[in-house]
Design an enzyme around this catalytic site. Structure first.
Site, PDB file in Angstrom:
ATOM      1  N   GLU A   1       0.789  -1.234   0.000  1.00 38.59           N
ATOM      2  CA  GLU A   1       0.000   0.000   0.000  1.00 38.59           C
ATOM      3  C   GLU A   1       0.825   1.289   0.000  1.00 38.59           C
ATOM      4  O   GLU A   1       0.759   2.082   0.961  1.00 38.59           O
ATOM      5  CB  GLU A   1      -0.923   0.006   1.221  1.00 38.59           C
ATOM      6  CG  GLU A   1      -1.883  -1.150   1.249  1.00 38.59           C
ATOM      7  CD  GLU A   1      -2.960  -1.006   2.330  1.00 38.59           C
ATOM      8  OE1 GLU A   1      -2.749  -0.246   3.282  1.00 38.59           O
ATOM      9  OE2 GLU A   1      -4.010  -1.644   2.191  1.00 38.59           O
TER      10      GLU A   1
ATOM     11  N   GLU B   1      -5.530  -8.590   1.013  1.00 40.87           N
ATOM     12  CA  GLU B   1      -6.157  -8.193   2.274  1.00 40.87           C
ATOM     13  C   GLU B   1      -7.624  -7.873   2.027  1.00 40.87           C
ATOM     14  O   GLU B   1      -7.966  -7.248   1.023  1.00 40.87           O
ATOM     15  CB  GLU B   1      -5.543  -6.916   2.869  1.00 40.87           C
ATOM     16  CG  GLU B   1      -4.183  -7.078   3.466  1.00 40.87           C
ATOM     17  CD  GLU B   1      -3.655  -5.788   4.088  1.00 40.87           C
ATOM     18  OE1 GLU B   1      -4.462  -4.957   4.558  1.00 40.87           O
ATOM     19  OE2 GLU B   1      -2.433  -5.623   4.083  1.00 40.87           O
TER      20      GLU B   1
HETATM   21  C1  FCB Z   1      -4.240  -2.112   5.713  1.00 38.86           C
HETATM   22  C2  FCB Z   1      -2.857  -2.496   6.174  1.00 38.86           C
HETATM   23  C3  FCB Z   1      -2.831  -3.555   7.238  1.00 38.86           C
HETATM   24  C4  FCB Z   1      -3.958  -3.409   8.235  1.00 38.86           C
HETATM   25  C5  FCB Z   1      -5.272  -3.203   7.537  1.00 38.86           C
HETATM   26  C6  FCB Z   1      -6.445  -3.076   8.471  1.00 38.86           C
HETATM   27  O1  FCB Z   1      -4.214  -0.815   5.208  1.00 38.86           O
HETATM   28  O2  FCB Z   1      -2.083  -2.945   5.095  1.00 38.86           O
HETATM   29  O3  FCB Z   1      -1.557  -3.534   7.834  1.00 38.86           O
HETATM   30  O4  FCB Z   1      -3.654  -2.418   9.130  1.00 38.86           O
HETATM   31  O5  FCB Z   1      -5.218  -2.090   6.701  1.00 38.86           O
END
Ligand code: FCB
Length: 432
Positions: free
Chosen positions: A157, A335
């Protein structure tokens, strides 16, 4: 409706990051900021996964998972510039081998928000040398774990890192409203990714290198208002598109650069990682130049514990946008998850199923989706939010470090066992 199956060999995993789970990460810039009170919470022992990875990985395997995403803590591996700690390298070798011996395909992140202190203190990602420093680290890692790691994620990110550190300013290096700084960091990270891509391939031609892109849906608060449409489009371009365009076409589009093509940066992505959580509805506001003339409107919609909109359709839209059918791009959801307070698991089962339904629809639409990693494997240190929002499939009692799978962990296991979704599997099954 019939069973909705996922492709053969689909990767079903969950994700973490070193600083959020390992504990005692004294050598990085987050730890320094925690000690200095520049961020509100301290990570301390976190989940003590530094010592407990073996039990944890066995548990994730028992919960049916066949993949695991985690990160290498750069500050442990390279505690001083250019000198790599053989013990730390051996540690992560055991971690990777343990994942493999539990049947978990490792997806390994090189940079997940934290930096060695020496890097941060020497100008961090604004410094010219950050690019070659990251390249050197990536090369060492690919050499050390050649043949053991297939899926590499160079950077997690970049847009979130730049905006939390330099625009919002609540993460290290705590530089609020520094938009030129944020843009420079993004540009540097794109170049660093490109260099790392080639370094990893030079060491291990079989490696598959990607980035975990954060993709947020930006919609106008009121689609009839031109200002709202414009601001949503600007944010989409900056936060979602600038980085993927840079590393695919080798073009640093304005405002990251002058759109000149950098040949060695083009096509430096073997697979696409997608982190998806939410949608933002934007309102144009000329009084907020430092927030890019926009602010988020909080419409009356379903929200999670951190007030992020729960919007499964957004995952479908994000998948189609980042890996369009016909583009050939392979994508893995690196994620996607939801926080709840205490040991609650009320929202998560439905959240999980609805987001997997969105994934399945994307596959039917022609997206080459190869895997899904739920965030997170277990409750952990949620950066500036501390330990209170709990994203885990597994509950962690931080005083005893006891792990207890939540009902959604078993629901996920059943979905994995079937490699698909039954028509209405919304209720979590009992443990066992
Ligand atoms: C993302 C991050 C991860 C975690 C989630 C909730 O932005 O990559 O580390 O904190 O959010």
């Amino acid at each position: 409706m019939t069973m909705r199956r996922f492709p053969e060999g689909f990767l079903w995993g969950s994700a973490t990051a070193s600083h959020q789970v390992e504990g005692d990460n004294q050598g990085n810039d987050w730890w320094a900021a925690e000690q200095a009170g520049r961020v509100p919470h301290r990570s301390g022992q976190a989940c003590d996964q530094l010592n407990r990875y073996s039990e944890d990985f066995a548990l994730f395997a028992e919960l049916g998972q066949n993949a695991h995403r985690f990160s290498l803590e750069w500050s442990r591996i390279e505690p001083t510039p250019g000198s790599f700690d053989p013990q730390a390298i051996a540690h992560y070798r055991r971690v990777i081998e343990t994942a493999r011996s539990n049947g978990l395909e490792p997806l390994v992140t090189l940079h997940h928000f934290t930096n060695p202190r020496w890097l941060a203190e020497g100008g961090g990602w604004l410094h010219r040398e950050a690019i070659s420093r990251f390249e050197r680290f990536a090369r060492e890692m690919a050499r050390a774990y050649r043949g053991l790691v297939r899926y590499w994620i160079t950077i997690n990110e970049p847009g979130v890192y730049a905006s939390q550190g330099w625009v919002v300013g609540v993460w290290p290096p705590n530089r609020p409203n520094d938009i030129p700084g944020a843009l420079r960091v993004l540009r540097q990270m794109a170049l660093a990714h490109g260099r790392a891509y080639h370094a990893i391939h030079a060491e291990d031609p079989d490696a598959r290198v990607g980035v975990a892109h954060h993709w947020r849906i930006f919609d106008p608060a009121d689609p009839r208002r031109r200002g709202d449409r414009l601001i949503a489009a600007v944010r989409n371009r900056l936060m979602n598109q600038a980085f993927p365009v840079a590393i695919r076409r080798g073009r640093l589009i304005p405002p990251l650069g002058n759109a000149r093509v950098i040949p060695w940066l083009a096509n430096t992505e073997d697979w696409v990682g997608l982190n998806y959580y939410t949608r933002e509805r934007d309102r144009f506001d000329p009084r907020l130049p430092h927030r890019l003339f926009g602010r988020e409107m909080f419409a009356d919609v379903e929200r999670n514990h951190l007030r992020w909109e729960i919007y499964p359709e957004g995952l479908y839209r994000a998948l189609l946008a980042i890996a369009p059918p016909g583009s050939g791009a392979e994508v893995i959801v690196t994620e996607n998850g939801v926080p709840e307070p205490d040991d609650q698991d009320r929202v998560r089962p439905t959240y999980l199923v609805r987001h997997l339904e969105a994934c399945h629809r994307a596959i039917e639409a022609g997206v080459r989706l190869r895997g899904y990693c739920y965030w997170s494997s277990l409750d952990n240190f949620e950066w500036a939010e501390g330990f209170e929002p709990r994203f885990g499939l597994v509950y962690v009692d931080y005083t005893t470090q006891t792990r207890t799978p939540k009902p959604s962990a078993y629901l996920y296991r059943d979905i994995i066992r079937r490699n698909g979704l039954t028509p209405t599997p919304r209720r979590a099954p009992e443990a066992g």
